[in-house]
Scaffold this active site. Sequence first.
Site, PDB file in Angstrom:
ATOM      1  N   ASP A   1       0.921  -1.164   0.151  1.00 20.05           N
ATOM      2  CA  ASP A   1       0.060   0.224   0.211  1.00 20.05           C
ATOM      3  C   ASP A   1       0.856   1.496   0.014  1.00 20.05           C
ATOM      4  OD1 ASP A   1      -2.079  -1.609   0.075  1.00 20.05           O
ATOM      5  OD2 ASP A   1      -3.187  -1.584   1.866  1.00 20.05           O
TER       6      ASP A   1
ATOM      7  N   ASP B   1      -8.286  -7.862   9.038  1.00 22.40           N
ATOM      8  CA  ASP B   1      -7.468  -6.330   8.551  1.00 22.40           C
ATOM      9  C   ASP B   1      -7.633  -4.855   9.483  1.00 22.40           C
ATOM     10  OD1 ASP B   1      -7.276  -7.077   5.792  1.00 22.40           O
ATOM     11  OD2 ASP B   1      -9.673  -7.386   5.722  1.00 22.40           O
TER      12      ASP B   1
END
Length: 635
Positions: free
Chosen positions: A151, A375
């Site tokens: 990311d 997550d």
Amino acid sequence: MGALALASGLGVAAGGTAQAAAAARVDNPFAGARMYVNPDWAAHAAAEPGGSAVAGQPTAVWLDRIAAINGTGGAMGLRAHLDKALAQGANLVQFVIYDLPGRDCAALASNGELGPTDLARYQTEYIDPIAAIMADPAYANLRIVNVIEPDSLPNLVTNAGGTAGSTEACATMKANGNYEKGVGYALHKLGSLGNTYNYVDAGHHGWLGWDSNLGPSAQELYKAATSNGATVDDVTGFIVNTANYSATVEKNFKVTDSVNGTTVRQSKWVDWNQYVDEQSYALGLRDKLIATGFPASIGMLVDTSRNGWGGSARPSGPGPLTSVDAYVDGGRLDRRIHAGNWCNQSGAGLGERPVASPAPNIDAYVWVKPPGESDGASSAVANDEGKGFDRMCDPTYTGNARNGNNLTGALPNAPLAGHWFSAQFQELLKNAYPPVTGGGGDTQAPSVPTGLKSTGTTSSSVSLSWTASTDDTGVTAYDVYRGATKIGTTAGTSYTDTGLTAATAYSYTVKARDAAGNTSAASTALSVTTAPSGGGSGCTAAYTVTNSWGTGFTADVTVKAGGSAVTSWKVTWTFGGDQRITNAWSTTATQSGQAVSAVNVDYNGSLAAGGSTTFGFQGTYSGTNAVPTLTCTAG
């Protein structure tokens, strides 16, 4: 039809130096690999009802803070994982390098311990110790795959420039350059080791798939890969869909489809994106990366750990043709409320099991995000890991610009990112596609073995090897066939057939079998000719279809000298169908009708007694693609 002449464009030079380099590093580390199973994750999975059916799958180990290098909270550290990989007999182990300064600037749930200016600490306290452990000669025979900083670089493309999704933290990281410097340093330090393979994270199609993002993404990735001592040669490839949920291949519609004159790209779900799935995005990005300056050897990985989208909600075909939105929404495999939802998604399932070379230029499908690891927390949780509370993990949150102001679709009662989330694992198991039966083992037959090749011939024997197939319960045996007759069974991935006749062609196939008795389809057939009596002069050639798709395929031919050295060789065959060669390498090939002739090029004509070389080609066909019988003539 006239003859088609094809000059060699690729190849490996003969000689000891080139062969030694090839032995030290392979083009695709996943091909033929025995992948490490993390016992920490396997224990969690096996403890869940039905989890034993997938507990043997290989997953990546996340090094998400400095303390993780030596192990935290009872979990093993880096060296312990490497030692365990050796004990398992594995030769490939996967790690996620994930502790950049100001990590994941657009998602609070995955924030880390290092602040935006802590580049020196990242280099000396995190990357340097990791590199030192991986450099230990004890691990020299392990292929160590590193997934570099998920990311980070995609955030610089979309979330740092004043757009609707921008954040102040991402703007800071773009301004100080520490993301690029940190990624470059990691690539340089880890890439300098002879047995490491670096794959840089490249987001997913629902993040970077638009024209306005794809080109800048390639440029950003190139900038990082040439920063702080790194070069493009430190990059084995790129990974897409890391810890995300996008479908690998959208089977029910294509980006080129139209409904009543309206293109699929105009639907609310696709939203003018150039891609509708991860595999097409990975290959499109790969083309952009090569055009930007990366070598054509780069391969792509797809994280398939949580993108199966099975169960009762899985569509069996396209939606109705009443409108483009009905067509897309009714047929899309990805059942999220919005493609921008990323946290602990309700309805998600396990995806394709890890496997090497599932498609051209795709090095592997992998489970980088271990299924069942959260997550992010669905509410604020005090912790010493630097992880914050992101409302995208709250199922009651009505969203923001990055998810179209929709509900998040997140599961409730989730723990901190990376912590075990039993409810999520059960959700993934229930909705897996291919499906998994709870506790009773996988219902899927094993995958077909690939890469069947001859590793040696005598006048009375043929030695074979192949790449292990990967399925959910584990292959326990391989059945070897000569023609239609099963000639033996082995637990390994090699077999020697003896008692044969000299200078005779034999055809072989292999099937995989699991503990439940499920048997795969047969591998692609391999034709092998035994050496002349006494192992005299001459040569033999073995033909292997290495990949096929639609109306296209690739094949390799291995040429082996007999008992005497040869100075040149020529391989001929006649196709049984309408196969046409379109491109060849390490040979000069001509085709007239079904007849093909392939001769050596300047660097691979001379073979020592028993020595071998390989050439390959790409072709097309519309009917059958049977393996032809080869004739090899030596000079």
